[in-house]
Design a protein around this motif. Structure first.
Motif, short mmCIF file in Angstrom:
data_model
loop_
_atom_site.label_atom_id
_atom_site.label_comp_id
_atom_site.label_asym_id
_atom_site.label_seq_id
_atom_site.Cartn_x
_atom_site.Cartn_y
_atom_site.Cartn_z
N PRO A 58 -12.21 6.27 18.44
CA PRO A 58 -12.66 4.98 17.88
C PRO A 58 -13.56 5.13 16.65
N ILE A 59 -14.40 6.19 16.65
CA ILE A 59 -15.28 6.37 15.47
C ILE A 59 -14.42 6.70 14.25
N GLY A 60 -13.41 7.52 14.46
CA GLY A 60 -12.48 7.86 13.37
C GLY A 60 -11.82 6.60 12.83
N ALA A 61 -11.43 5.71 13.77
CA ALA A 61 -10.77 4.47 13.35
C ALA A 61 -11.75 3.59 12.56
N LEU A 62 -13.03 3.61 12.97
CA LEU A 62 -14.02 2.82 12.23
C LEU A 62 -14.23 3.39 10.82
N ALA A 63 -14.17 4.72 10.73
CA ALA A 63 -14.27 5.34 9.39
C ALA A 63 -13.09 4.90 8.52
N ALA A 64 -11.94 4.73 9.16
CA ALA A 64 -10.77 4.25 8.41
C ALA A 64 -10.95 2.80 7.98
N VAL A 65 -11.70 2.02 8.78
CA VAL A 65 -12.01 0.64 8.39
C VAL A 65 -12.83 0.66 7.10
N VAL A 66 -13.82 1.56 7.08
CA VAL A 66 -14.66 1.69 5.87
C VAL A 66 -13.77 2.05 4.68
N ALA A 67 -12.86 2.99 4.91
CA ALA A 67 -11.93 3.38 3.84
C ALA A 67 -11.09 2.18 3.41
N GLY A 68 -10.69 1.36 4.39
CA GLY A 68 -9.90 0.17 4.09
C GLY A 68 -10.66 -0.79 3.20
N VAL A 69 -11.94 -0.98 3.50
CA VAL A 69 -12.76 -1.89 2.70
C VAL A 69 -12.92 -1.34 1.27
N ASN B 19 0.84 -1.19 0.00
CA ASN B 19 0.00 0.00 0.00
C ASN B 19 0.88 1.26 0.00
N PHE B 20 0.83 2.03 -1.07
CA PHE B 20 1.60 3.28 -1.15
C PHE B 20 0.79 4.48 -0.66
N GLY B 21 -0.45 4.23 -0.29
CA GLY B 21 -1.29 5.36 0.14
C GLY B 21 -1.83 5.12 1.54
N HIS B 22 -0.98 4.61 2.43
CA HIS B 22 -1.45 4.26 3.77
C HIS B 22 -1.94 5.49 4.54
N ALA B 23 -1.45 6.66 4.15
CA ALA B 23 -1.88 7.90 4.83
C ALA B 23 -3.38 8.11 4.67
N LEU B 24 -4.00 7.43 3.71
CA LEU B 24 -5.45 7.57 3.53
C LEU B 24 -6.17 7.24 4.83
N PHE B 25 -5.81 6.11 5.45
CA PHE B 25 -6.48 5.68 6.68
C PHE B 25 -6.22 6.67 7.81
N PHE B 26 -4.98 7.12 7.88
CA PHE B 26 -4.56 8.10 8.88
C PHE B 26 -5.40 9.38 8.71
N VAL C 187 -8.27 -4.28 9.23
CA VAL C 187 -7.47 -4.19 10.46
C VAL C 187 -6.36 -3.15 10.31
N GLY C 188 -5.68 -3.18 9.15
CA GLY C 188 -4.63 -2.19 8.88
C GLY C 188 -5.21 -0.78 8.93
N GLY C 189 -6.38 -0.62 8.32
CA GLY C 189 -7.05 0.69 8.32
C GLY C 189 -7.42 1.11 9.72
N PHE C 190 -7.93 0.16 10.51
CA PHE C 190 -8.38 0.48 11.87
C PHE C 190 -7.22 1.05 12.71
N PHE C 191 -6.09 0.34 12.68
CA PHE C 191 -4.98 0.79 13.55
C PHE C 191 -4.31 2.05 13.00
#
Lengths: 345, 440
Positions: free
Chosen positions: A99-110, A69-76, A224-228
């Motif tokens: 935690p809600i922000g992290a869940l939004a990152a999970v959505v982005a991950g999916v 993943n070259f765009g990992h900052a997306l989740f951040f 999981v990667g997106g969440f953390f």
């Protein structure tokens, strides 16, 4: 019970130099606020904690599963903006927005995972590179809501004390890294994900032929990667009191890769070591601002030239030897395995 | 053998990283001064021209003040000691906040001046406010930084902006320059009917709001027609398509909003293609000394908002500062060199307060009414929407507009605007290519 725990501790931690070193390091880290209350040092360590979570999440996704993943900052960035907007517009406290922000990152991950189901190798990496840019485009389109290039500022702090911030970030880092370590542990009897992630990276077709639903596991890795990474991004936003376009920067994505590769890819502890060496080192090098980046680049190049598997893996290999019969780690000076007695030399 | 060599190399490098900074610090630290010092941190993106000019301006002020006897606080003489800090804010606002904290807690700066990128200045502002340190802004123009003072005075009262004036007034100055150019063109070329204006703005957020403002205010305030807005990339190397479309639209003047390198190909192609249009507005590239050579000498008549120009005495202090800056660094100062003024403003406030205590100095800074190199500096009051911002307008800070005329940067605005004319200002000129086209 206590005796059993102590025995396990002795066998699993004390007898393995790498783990013993990690334990000593974390205990020392825990004691830092007792030695110094210097806010600048604590700030550096807080960011090291945050970026350690971020780098390890990249290792989980790209190192273990092979979904580079070259765009990992997306989740951040997604988590930083979500948490910032919820905090500012809806007045939600950080313990809820993170935690809600992290869940939004999970959505982005999916969402990012969807093309990953069709693409592999460099094609996937190039697509992941585009996602933060797309989000940046959205941010610059709805400037009234997102603050545009100035970002969203004035967020609530996680706590009003630097020491508390440090302990919270340390605790979150420790728990996050432990969870990711367990999830990627190929020898774990608890979860199967580790060995499956390895299998997907090594040969996805064979893994599928063995009856593994690789799509589900790739989705899991992205989530999981997106969440953390999201936990790190949201925490960063609240500590900095701002979420801005730099949270989606290519530079940030590449930093995660550099820290991980420097420490040792596909190891979980490698990125932690990478961040804890590189981040404070960069701060230390502020005394020579003109050649700061040059020294940084020089160290990275030399380390990777002579320790291609990363500094942490290199040191571990020097301190430990694996038993050829039972695969148990032994300290380097042992001639026979501590468990099965097999000859180690 | 090879392993030993590798380890030796790594050990040497690590040792270097430890020793070199130590030596550098040793060398950078002056011997224990006989006179006490006031430590002023200069923070900015030091690898970029903005940060470099922060530093150059501050150095000039330090040398002058120390040579003239330093800062007198209740009869005690203090010398100015500058601490240079690279914020790295262009790449990482996280770094900028850390740099600010280091400056305050490790380097023990008494006051801080600088900042440029807004996303980096916000966290830096927060760190400075946490420590109740006076932070004089010398780069970011966004009004939100000063609105924070209004929102929470007790926390943010330590923030002041010395340069530039708020971004809102950039629109104002562009409109005034456009009005001047429009009037001269109408009269000089005998244009019947309304002047038509084409907006050429780079694709950037800061330009979005300005495009919207121009589309509303150009017809309303100047009675001119806006024929459209063209948005090339800030890094475009060719704008012939946009220029052809603008020419076909029947426009007389191009109103520019450009900060990126596209300003060079734009001005060059405008001249190369002999497009009969004048260009005014903001083109940051044309503020630089090498603009004419960068445009193959086609950049003549390009007009932009600016802060300083050679020979233009905005106040009695401008020319001396300009000459000293150019002599020392061989460059025209940008507005970031306003750190020079910031140090003088701070000096005056400290001397009036008779103390280095932040709260006492804030009270005196609020009373500032001082002639600086960029105009008369008075900070906006607590009752305004943006307290501690630069007061803009006739009799205060106005900025200038410059035009390249015969290869020289000349100030062309303000000229008789609300009784404001700075010595050295000349009349704006209609580009030759436009006159030629109208003669045909």
């Amino acid at each position: 019970m206590l005796r059993r725990l102590l025995k396990d501790f002795q066998g699993d931690i004390i007898a393995v130099p790498g783990r013993l070193l990690a334990l000593i390091f974390f205990i020392m880290l825990l004691l830092v606020p007792l030695v110094t209350n210097e806010p600048y040092i604590l700030r550096t360590l807080i960011f090291a904690n945050i970026f350690a979570i971020f780098a390890v999440s990249w290792d989980l996704l790209s190192g273990y599963t092979g979904q580079v993943n070259f765009g990992h900052a997306l989740f951040f960035g997604v988590a930083a903006y979500t948490s910032a907007l919820l905090n500012l517009k809806m007045g939600m406290p950080p313990w809820a927005t993170i935690p809600i922000g992290a869940l939004a990152a999970v959505v982005a991950g999916v969402v990012v995972c969807l093309p990953a189901l069709r693409l592999r190798g460099p094609y996937l990496s190039l697509v992941t590179l585009a996602f933060p840019l797309i989000l940046l485009g959205i941010i610059f389109t709805f400037t009234g809501f997102t603050g545009g290039e100035f970002g969203v500022s004035g967020l609530s702090r996680v706590s009003n004390s630097r020491v508390t911030d440090f302990y919270i970030s340390f605790g979150v880092m420790l728990v996050s890294v432990m969870i990711m370590w367990k999830l990627t542990d190929a020898k774990s009897a608890l979860v199967r994900t580790g060995i499956i992630f390895h299998a997907i990276r090594e040969d996805e077709i064979t893994a599928r032929a063995s009856g593994i639903n690789t799509i589900r596991y790739k989705l899991l890795a992205f989530a999981v990667g997106g969440f953390f990474a999201g936990i790190a991004g949201a925490f960063h936003a609240h500590f900095m009191r701002i979420a801005g376009p730099s949270n989606l920067d290519l530079f940030l994505s590449f930093q995660a890769i550099i820290w991980t590769v420097f420490g040792g890819i596909t190891s979980i502890y490698g990125p932690v070591v990478g961040v804890y060496i590189m981040y404070p080192l960069m701060e230390f090098l502020r005394v020579v601002p003109e050649i700061r980046m040059l020294i940084f680049a020089g160290i990275v190049v030399i380390i990777l030239l002579f320790m291609p598997e990363g500094i942490a893996v290199f040191i571990r290999d020097k301190m430990e030897q694996t038993c050829p019969r039972c695969k148990l780690s032994n300290v380097w000076w042992r001639k026979t395995c501590r468990a099965c007695g097999a000859n180690l030399r | 053998m090879r392993k030993r060599l590798v380890f030796s190399l790594i050990a040497c490098l690590l040792a270097l990283t430890i020793l070199v900074p130590g030596c550098a610090k040793e060398a950078a630290q002056p011997k224990e001064p006989a006179t006490p010092t006031i430590k002023i941190g200069i923070i900015g993106p030091m690898k970029f021209v903005q940060g470099q000019h922060h530093w150059f301006g501050a150095e000039l002020a330090r040398d002058e003040i120390n040579a003239a006897g330093g800062i007198i606080v209740k009869g005690t003489k203090y010398l100015v000691e500058l601490i240079k800090t690279d914020s790295n804010e262009m790449l990482s606002p996280t770094d900028a906040a850390a740099a600010m904290e280091r400056l305050i807690t490790v380097d023990k700066a008494d006051f801080v001046i600088g900042g440029f990128r807004t996303e980096g200045v916000f966290p830096m502002q927060d760190v400075a406010m946490d420590y109740k340190k006076i932070f004089l802004g010398a780069g970011s123009a966004t009004k939100e930084l000063c609105m924070k003072v209004k929102e929470n005075y007790n926390r943010y009262k330590y923030w002041f902006r010395v340069t530039p004036f708020s971004n809102v007034n950039l629109v104002n100055n562009s409109l005034l320059t456009l009005g001047t150019a429009g009037a001269i063109m109408k009269q000089g070329l005998g244009i019947q009917g309304k002047i038509k204006v084409a907006i050429l703005a780079e694709q950037a957020t800061w330009a979005d709001a300005m495009v919207a403002a121009y589309q509303a205010y150009v017809p309303q305030k100047l009675g001119m027609d806006v024929v459209g807005a063209w948005r090339p990339s800030a890094t475009a190397t060719d704008v012939t398509a946009e220029l052809s479309a603008i020419q076909a639209s029947g426009a007389h003047i191009i109103l520019t909003i450009i900060s990126g390198p596209v300003g060079i190909p734009f001005a060059r192609q405008l001249g190369e293609l002999q497009i009969p249009l004048a260009s005014v507005g903001i083109n940051v590239e044309s503020q630089k000394d090498g603009f004419m050579s960068a445009t193959n000498n086609y950049g003549n008549f390009e007009t932009t908002l600016n802060t300083y120009a050679k020979g233009v005495a905005i106040t009695s202090k401008t020319n001396a500062f300009f000459e000293a800056f150019v002599k020392k660094h061989g460059q025209t100062p940008t507005y970031n060199a306003g750190t020079y003024d910031a140090i003088y403003v701070l000096k005056a406030a400290i001397e009036r307060a008779g103390s280095l205590d932040s709260d006492a100095v804030v009270v005196e800074l609020e009373k500032t009414d001082m002639e600086t190199t960029a105009g008369r500096l008075v900070f906006m009051g607590k009752d305004t929407d943006t307290p501690h911002d630069v007061t803009y307008g006739p009799g205060y800070v106005t900025g200038i507009a410059t035009q390249w005329q015969n290869g020289e940067m000349k100030a062309v605005w303000p000229l008789n605007w609300n009784n404001v004319t700075y010595p050295g200002t000349v009349q704006w000129q209609i580009p030759d290519r436009v006159i030629k086209a109208y003669k045909k």
